[in-house]
Design a protein around this motif. Structure first.
Motif, mmCIF file in Angstrom:
data_model
loop_
_atom_site.group_PDB
_atom_site.id
_atom_site.type_symbol
_atom_site.label_atom_id
_atom_site.label_comp_id
_atom_site.label_asym_id
_atom_site.label_seq_id
_atom_site.Cartn_x
_atom_site.Cartn_y
_atom_site.Cartn_z
ATOM 1 N N LEU A 31 -35.579 10.506 -41.924
ATOM 2 C CA LEU A 31 -35.195 11.012 -40.608
ATOM 3 C C LEU A 31 -35.535 12.490 -40.499
ATOM 4 O O LEU A 31 -35.333 13.250 -41.451
ATOM 5 C CB LEU A 31 -33.700 10.807 -40.349
ATOM 6 C CG LEU A 31 -33.202 9.373 -40.193
ATOM 7 C CD1 LEU A 31 -31.719 9.368 -39.833
ATOM 8 C CD2 LEU A 31 -34.005 8.605 -39.148
ATOM 9 N N ASP A 67 -35.376 14.492 -36.958
ATOM 10 C CA ASP A 67 -34.536 15.086 -35.930
ATOM 11 C C ASP A 67 -33.458 14.097 -35.487
ATOM 12 O O ASP A 67 -33.591 12.882 -35.685
ATOM 13 C CB ASP A 67 -35.383 15.498 -34.728
ATOM 14 C CG ASP A 67 -36.375 16.602 -35.076
ATOM 15 O OD1 ASP A 67 -36.018 17.448 -35.918
ATOM 16 O OD2 ASP A 67 -37.486 16.598 -34.518
ATOM 17 N N PRO A 68 -32.394 14.595 -34.842
ATOM 18 C CA PRO A 68 -31.311 13.711 -34.401
ATOM 19 C C PRO A 68 -31.779 12.698 -33.367
ATOM 20 O O PRO A 68 -32.694 12.966 -32.573
ATOM 21 C CB PRO A 68 -30.292 14.683 -33.791
ATOM 22 C CG PRO A 68 -30.592 16.007 -34.416
ATOM 23 C CD PRO A 68 -32.083 16.023 -34.617
ATOM 24 N N ILE A 69 -31.164 11.522 -33.391
ATOM 25 C CA ILE A 69 -31.399 10.517 -32.367
ATOM 26 C C ILE A 69 -30.055 10.010 -31.851
ATOM 27 O O ILE A 69 -29.015 10.202 -32.494
ATOM 28 C CB ILE A 69 -32.225 9.328 -32.891
ATOM 29 C CG1 ILE A 69 -31.358 8.380 -33.719
ATOM 30 C CG2 ILE A 69 -33.425 9.774 -33.687
ATOM 31 C CD1 ILE A 69 -31.839 6.964 -33.699
ATOM 32 N N LYS A 106 -27.476 12.581 -38.519
ATOM 33 C CA LYS A 106 -28.502 12.713 -37.488
ATOM 34 C C LYS A 106 -28.479 11.565 -36.479
ATOM 35 O O LYS A 106 -29.262 11.561 -35.531
ATOM 36 C CB LYS A 106 -29.889 12.799 -38.131
ATOM 37 C CG LYS A 106 -30.095 14.089 -38.916
ATOM 38 C CD LYS A 106 -31.491 14.190 -39.485
ATOM 39 C CE LYS A 106 -31.686 15.515 -40.206
ATOM 40 N NZ LYS A 106 -33.040 15.638 -40.799
ATOM 41 N N ILE A 107 -27.605 10.603 -36.689
ATOM 42 C CA ILE A 107 -27.508 9.459 -35.770
ATOM 43 C C ILE A 107 -26.195 9.541 -35.010
ATOM 44 O O ILE A 107 -25.115 9.591 -35.600
ATOM 45 C CB ILE A 107 -27.571 8.121 -36.536
ATOM 46 C CG1 ILE A 107 -28.867 8.007 -37.325
ATOM 47 C CG2 ILE A 107 -27.433 6.944 -35.564
ATOM 48 C CD1 ILE A 107 -28.948 6.766 -38.192
ATOM 49 N N GLY A 116 -34.723 9.615 -28.552
ATOM 50 C CA GLY A 116 -35.081 10.718 -29.437
ATOM 51 C C GLY A 116 -36.410 11.281 -28.987
ATOM 52 O O GLY A 116 -36.540 11.758 -27.860
ATOM 53 N N SER A 130 -36.846 9.219 -34.459
ATOM 54 C CA SER A 130 -36.439 10.509 -35.014
ATOM 55 C C SER A 130 -37.639 11.405 -35.290
ATOM 56 O O SER A 130 -37.595 12.620 -35.063
ATOM 57 C CB SER A 130 -35.655 10.280 -36.314
ATOM 58 O OG SER A 130 -35.471 11.484 -37.013
#
Length: 233
Positions: free
Chosen positions: A20, A22-24, A62-63, A92, A120
Motif C-alpha cells: 500500500l 497512499d490511503p484509500i 491506510k484503509i 483512492g 492505493s
C-alpha cells in the motif's frame, strides 16, 4: 468469530505494509442490524460483508471503512449509483468507478485485495497499449461482470474490468456476485459465469485476453459516439 484466520490476518497485514502506498477509502452500502424486519429490504450477506470489511480495514491504518445504511441514507446511495446491497466502492487514486455488488467471498476475495492495492498506488498491470486505448475512449462505458465465489475463472475477468476503471475516468466497472441476486440472474440470462455485459449492448461469457477485452470496450464506446456525431453533422 473472525472470518479471517490469524494466519490470514498476519499475511495481509504484511502485504499491506509492503504494497500500500497512499490511503484509500472503502465505502460499504449495507443494512444495519436491527430488531425490525422490513419486507423487501432483507440482506442475506450484509452482516458477513460488514464483518469481512471491518477485519480487512483493521489490518492497515491506510484503509478507512465508511458504512452507509441504504434505507436511511438513500440519497447517498443514489449519488453513488447503488441499487443493491451489500455494495462496495473503492476510492483512492482510481480515475473511474469500481464496485463490488455482493460479498467478495471465495475467489473474489483476492480480487478485492488486489484492487485495494491498485487503488492505493494508482497503477495497474495493464499494458501501455491498453492504457492508451482507455485514455482515448469516446464515451462512458459501464462494464458488468457477473461472478460466483466458486468460479476460478471469474477473478481474472473481474480484475481486468476493475483495472480499466482504475485507468480511465470513463469506465465504471461492477463485479456482481450473481448468486445473491436471482432477479439480476434472470434479467441478464446468466447461465454460466463469468459473464460480461458492456453498456447493455455487448455481452460474452468466459474469459478473454486483456487486448480483446479492451478492444471490446473501445468498440462499444466508439459505436455509441458515432450516432451522436452523425446527428450533429
Amino acid at each position: 468469530m473472525p472470518i479471517l484466520s490469524p494466519a490470514d490476518q498476519e499475511y495481509l497485514r504484511q502485504v499491506f505494509v509492503e504494497r500500500l502506498r497512499d490511503p484509500i477509502t472503502i465505502q460499504l452500502f449495507t443494512q444495519r442490524v436491527t430488531q425490525i424486519s422490513i419486507p423487501g429490504y432483507e440482506c442475506a450477506t450484509c452482516r458477513e460483508t460488514n464483518q469481512l470489511l471491518e477485519e480487512v480495514a483493521a489490518l492497515s491504518e491506510k484503509i478507512t471503512l465508511e458504512m452507509y445504511d441504504l434505507l436511511q441514507e438513500g440519497a447517498k446511495g443514489r449519488e453513488a449509483g447503488v441499487e443493491e446491497i451489500p455494495a462496495i466502492i473503492l476510492k483512492g487514486h482510481n480515475k473511474g468507478t469500481l464496485r463490488f455488488i455482493g460479498v467478495p467471498a471465495g475467489y473474489e476475495f483476492a480480487t478485492l485485495i488486489e484492487d485495494i492495492i491498485d487503488v492505493s498506488r494508482g497503477t495497474t498491470e495493464l499494458s501501455p497499449l491498453s492504457r492508451e486505448t482507455l485514455a482515448k475512449l469516446a464515451q462512458p462505458v459501464h462494464i458488468k461482470v457477473f461472478v460466483t465465489p466458486t468460479c476460478p475463472y471469474c477473478p481474472g475477468v473481474a480484475r481486468l474490468a476493475h483495472m480499466m476503471a482504475i485507468e480511465s475516468e470513463k469506465v465504471t466497472a461492477d463485479v456482481i456476485e450473481v448468486s445473491e441476486f436471482p432477479h439480476i440472474a434472470q434479467r441478464y440470462r446468466i447461465f454460466a459465469v463469468p459473464k460480461v455485459v458492456i453498456n447493455e449492448s455487448l455481452e460474452f461469457e468466459g474469459a478473454r485476453p486483456e487486448a480483446a477485452f479492451v478492444a471490446m470496450v473501445e468498440s462499444v464506446a466508439r459505436a455509441q459516439a458515432e450516432p451522436e456525431q452523425d446527428s450533429s453533422a
